[in-house]
Each structure stands twice: as structure tokens, then as C-alpha cells.
Design an enzyme around this catalytic site. Structure first.
Site, PDB file in Angstrom:
ATOM      1  N   SER A 187      -1.951   3.376  -7.121  1.00 37.41           N
ATOM      2  CA  SER A 187      -1.955   2.228  -6.213  1.00 37.41           C
ATOM      3  C   SER A 187      -3.014   1.237  -6.661  1.00 37.41           C
ATOM      4  CB  SER A 187      -2.252   2.668  -4.779  1.00 37.41           C
ATOM      5  OG  SER A 187      -2.437   1.536  -3.938  1.00 37.41           O
ATOM      6  N   TYR A 200      -6.718   7.774   0.998  1.00 39.31           N
ATOM      7  CA  TYR A 200      -5.550   7.433   0.181  1.00 39.31           C
ATOM      8  C   TYR A 200      -5.974   6.901  -1.183  1.00 39.31           C
ATOM      9  CZ  TYR A 200      -1.300   5.003  -1.308  1.00 39.31           C
ATOM     10  OH  TYR A 200      -0.215   4.568  -2.021  1.00 39.31           O
TER      11      TYR A 200
END
Length: 327
Positions: A187, A200
Site C-alpha cells: 500500500s 495496517y
């Protein structure tokens, strides 16, 4: 010309050369087809089958479809059988390729022996580790996550353990054949310490470091291993943001990212996301970590959720199961 003057001339030349090289390297991102060409048989030359985790929708579904369009049979994996069957039918009808469905929940502890059994007879040339989950829909401080102990286990199992286990299952066959491609989805927010997405983002840093280390180990074996770190892609994980120059559709992002397969062990997958990553890394962290900016981010996500069309009660119940976003 004295020694000091020569030193500064030399220093200036080094600086100019440094930025000239950086500009040349960046220009490669602008013209991937020129710098990183792929033959028409590149993907099928890796093997007969591609395996995609988290393929019931979004980026995973787009990768499965794109690889099938390039001649691969595909194995699609996620936890929702109904969605997987729909995607399998769509891909099969659109491409004529064989699509195998494996239903599994990657947040569980003991699912990989069964997966290995179902894949053992397949000539898997491509693995896309796409499955991932957010701790919650709205970004929040670490201690504010609901059911924090369970959330930690789920995020680690889904975002970290699944990645290494799937590589353990697929990589030996690639090593034996001397070819293969592994794409691990990271990400863009892992580019910097990212408050409110701390757990995350940290899990995605693991994805990148694992991928880069593995590529160093197996590059000479003829295997390509790459971490792809997108920013905005319009999926359920991003509440289906409207697409624009920065927020791409899953299909357009995957089409772009596949052009960068030979671009190195980490890529953002598109020109706009590469530029965004560069900007993000040059914002002083004191500014980015300011409470005002973090509160604004939370408020923005909440407003985007409220602006979405209302859904039926049954759909809402299904969505509630996905509040810890898992694709």
C-alpha cells in the site's frame, strides 16, 4: 584555479550528475512500454495457472481477469463462495479460460494445508498475493480499534501470514522450473509512518521488505518477485471513491501495474501513484502527523461513508461482516 574552487566545481558536477540520473530513472516510469517491454507470451511462459488471493472483487478480481485475458487459467481465492462463483463465471465467459474456485478465510489459523492440497497438481506460474484487511472502516488510533486483540490476530494472519504461507506453497515449483512471477500487494500509505492506519501500514511494510528480500534471494533463479504499492483505487476498501487522475478504477490500475512487472522489486503501479508517493515522502512528518490533519482525515472518511447511497437491511448486515475490510 585554487583547490577550493576545484572542489566546488567537482561538487557541482556530482550534484548535476546525481539529479540527471534521477531524472532518467523517473523518465522510465513515464514510458514503461519502452523501458520495460513484455512479450505477448510473457505471462503464459511462466506457467499454465495464475493464483490470485482476495479475488472476489476489487484489485484481486481485476488481476484475475487481466491474467485470464493474457491466456492464463486462474485460481481465485476468497471467503465468499457466492461472489467467487460469479467472478469465475464472468471470467470464464469473457476469456474462455478455466477458472478454479477455492473458498477460504485467511484470518483463520489452519487453512493452508487444504489450499496446498488443492494446488499441488497445478503448474502455477504466477501468484498474486492481494488479500488484505483494514482494522476498521474509519481510520482510528491504535487503542481505539474495536476488539483490539482479535483485530491484531486477524490483520497479522491476513496481511502477513497469508503472504509468507502462499509463497511457501507456490515458490518451490517456481524454483524447480526456474521461472515464475509473484506480485505482492502492499500500500502507498506504507511509504511513511502513517497515523490512524498504524497496524495496517506496518503490515504492508512487511509485505515490501519480505518481497524485496525474497527477490534478492531468487532473482538468479529466473523468478520475478515484486511489491506493488497503490494509493487510491476505487474499491470497497476505499468506499468506492469516484475515479479521477489519482483514484483509479481497479481495472485501470491493474492494467497499468502489469506494465511495470520488470521495473524492479517495488513499484507504485502507475505514474500518478508514483508522483503521489514522491510528494508524500517529502512532506515534513511534523506537518503530516499534526492532530488537525489527522482529525480532518477521520472527518473526511466519515463524510464519504455518509454520502454513499443507503442500502437495504440485508445488504447492511452483509456489509457489517466486512467492517474489518477483507477482500
Amino acid at each position: 584555479m585554487d583547490l577550493m574552487e576545484m572542489f566546488f566545481i567537482f561538487l557541482g558536477a556530482v550534484v548535476v550528475l546525481y539529479y540527471a540520473v534521477k531524472l532518467l530513472l523517473f523518465s522510465r516510469i513515464l514510458f514503461p512500454k519502452l523501458w520495460f517491454p513484455l512479450s505477448k507470451t510473457f505471462f503464459t511462459s511462466m506457467g499454465e495457472w495464475a493464483v490470485v488471493t482476495g479475488a472476489s472483487e476489487g484489485i484481486g478480481r481485476a488481476y484475475a481477469l487481466a491474467l485470464a485475458e493474457r491466456g492464463m487459467n486462474v485460481v481465485i481465492m476468497s471467503r465468499t463462495r457466492i461472489r467467487l462463483d460469479m467472478v469465475a463465471k464472468e471470467i470464464g465467459e469473457a476469456t474462455g479460460q478455466t477458472v478454479k474456485v477455492i473458498t477460504t478465510d485467511f484470518v483463520n489459523e489452519n487453512v493452508f494445508s487444504e489450499i496446498e492440497d488443492q494446488l499441488k497438481d497445478l503448474n502455477v506460474g504466477i501468484l498474486v498475493n492481494n488479500v488484505g484487511m483494514l482494522p476498521g472502516v474509519v481510520p482510528s488510533r491504535y487503542l481505539d480499534c474495536e476488539d483490539l486483540d482479535q483485530t491484531i490476530t486477524k490483520v497479522v494472519n491476513c496481511n502477513v501470514k497469508t503472504l509468507v504461507k502462499m509463497c511457501k506453497i507456490i515458490l518451490p515449483g517456481m524454483d524447480k522450473r526456474g521461472k515464475g512471477l509473484i506480485v505482492n500487494i502492499s500500500s502507498g500509505i506504507a511509504s511513511i509512518p502513517f497515523p490512524l492506519y498504524t497496524l495496517y501500514a506496518a503490515s504492508k511494510i512487511f509485505v515490501e521488505r519480505f518481497s524485496q528480500g525474497l527477490q534478492a534471494e531468487y532473482k538468479n533463479k529466473g523468478i520475478i518477485i515484486q511489491a506493488v504499492a497503490p494509493f487510491g483505487v476505487s474499491t470497497r476498501m476505499t468506499s468506492y471513491q469516484q475515479t479521477n487522475t489519482v483514484t483509479l478504477s481497479a481495472e485501470n490500475f491493474v492494467k497499468s501495474s502489469l506494465q511495470y512487472i520488470r521495473a524492479g522489486d517495488r513499484t507504485n503501479g502507475s505514474i500518478s501513484h508514483t508522483v503521489l508517493g514522491w510528494i508524500l515522502q517529502h512532506i515534513p512528518l511534523k506537518i503530516f502527523h499534526a492532530d488537525l490533519l489527522l482529525c480532518s482525515l477521520q472527518a473526511y472518511v466519515k463524510s464519504q461513508m455518509k454520502s454513499k447511497p443507503k442500502i437495504s437491511k440485508s445488504s447492511a448486515s452483509a456489509a457489517a461482516l466486512e467492517n474489518q475490510i477483507y477482500l
